[in-house]
Design a protein around this motif. Structure first.
Motif: not given
Length: 221
Positions: A49-68
């Protein structure tokens, strides 16, 4: 799953909702998730879960960054000992992609303070999101003022003086007040569950409104 651009928006928000439910008043779950944020854990398992949160935070995807970001905020809430706070700080520093040019954490805090003030001083004749960001910056400044800790060379009194110098107190208070009056805030305050139909509706959450109400009532700012 929240990082999948090809996944329906509703599905990604639903997964975030399940994550929030899992972490709600679940200190054991929070501790386990924080433990997966460390580098050693990532080597052992790239699908934590930690890796998903970190990856979502840094990738160029507004939805993923917001969710993370919302996921991280769920981890921060609640009681943490010093070790966990330090661990979270290490994670934030390690995934922050902005250049720091060798600056210390105190220098970065001072830069952030100046940036917050500059945002509040911007022309308020902007769109709804622009005004929301402006009022959020004013809210954070209020928390800095109510804190007993110094930020670099700035004390609570010197922050007030700086605000008075850059923008008069009345204007600052009006900008600060706009936060709870904004459409984004009202909608989030009335909906404990995440009810978002499109990415354009991503802004504030119910948890943030509760934090805002609590800090406003307890500090009076």
């Amino acid at each position: 799953m929240i990082n999948g651009r090809d996944k329906p928006f509703e599905l990604r928000i639903a997964i975030l909702y399940f994550l929030r439910c899992y972490l709600y008043q679940n200190e054991f779950g929070k501790n386990m998730t924080i433990s997966t944020l460390s580098y050693q854990s990532e080597i052992a398992n790239h699908y934590t879960l930690g890796s998903w949160l970190i990856n979502g935070y840094v990738i160029n995807d507004v939805v993923a960054s917001w969710c993370s970001s919302i996921g991280f905020s769920c981890l921060i809430g609640g009681h943490f000992d010093k070790t966990h706070k330090e661990e979270m700080l290490k994670v934030v520093i390690s995934i922050d992609q902005s250049p720091i040019n060798g600056k210390t954490l105190m220098e970065l805090s001072t830069d952030l303070l100046k940036n917050l003030i500059s945002q509040v001083c911007l022309d308020s004749d902007t769109d709804d999101r622009g005004r929301l960001i402006q009022s959020l910056c004013a809210f954070v400044l209020c928390q800095c003022i109510s804190s007993y800790n110094k930020i670099g060379s700035y004390s609570s009194d010197s922050i007030k003086q700086l605000i008075c110098k850059e923008i008069n107190i009345k204007s600052f208070q009006e900008i600060r007040k706009r936060l709870s009056e904004s459409e984004f805030y009202v909608k989030a305050f009335q909906n404990p569950q995440l009810k978002l139909a499109t990415p354009d509706e991503m802004a504030l959450t119910y948890d943030f409104t509760q934090l805002h109400e609590y800090t406003t009532s307890s500090t009076g700012v």
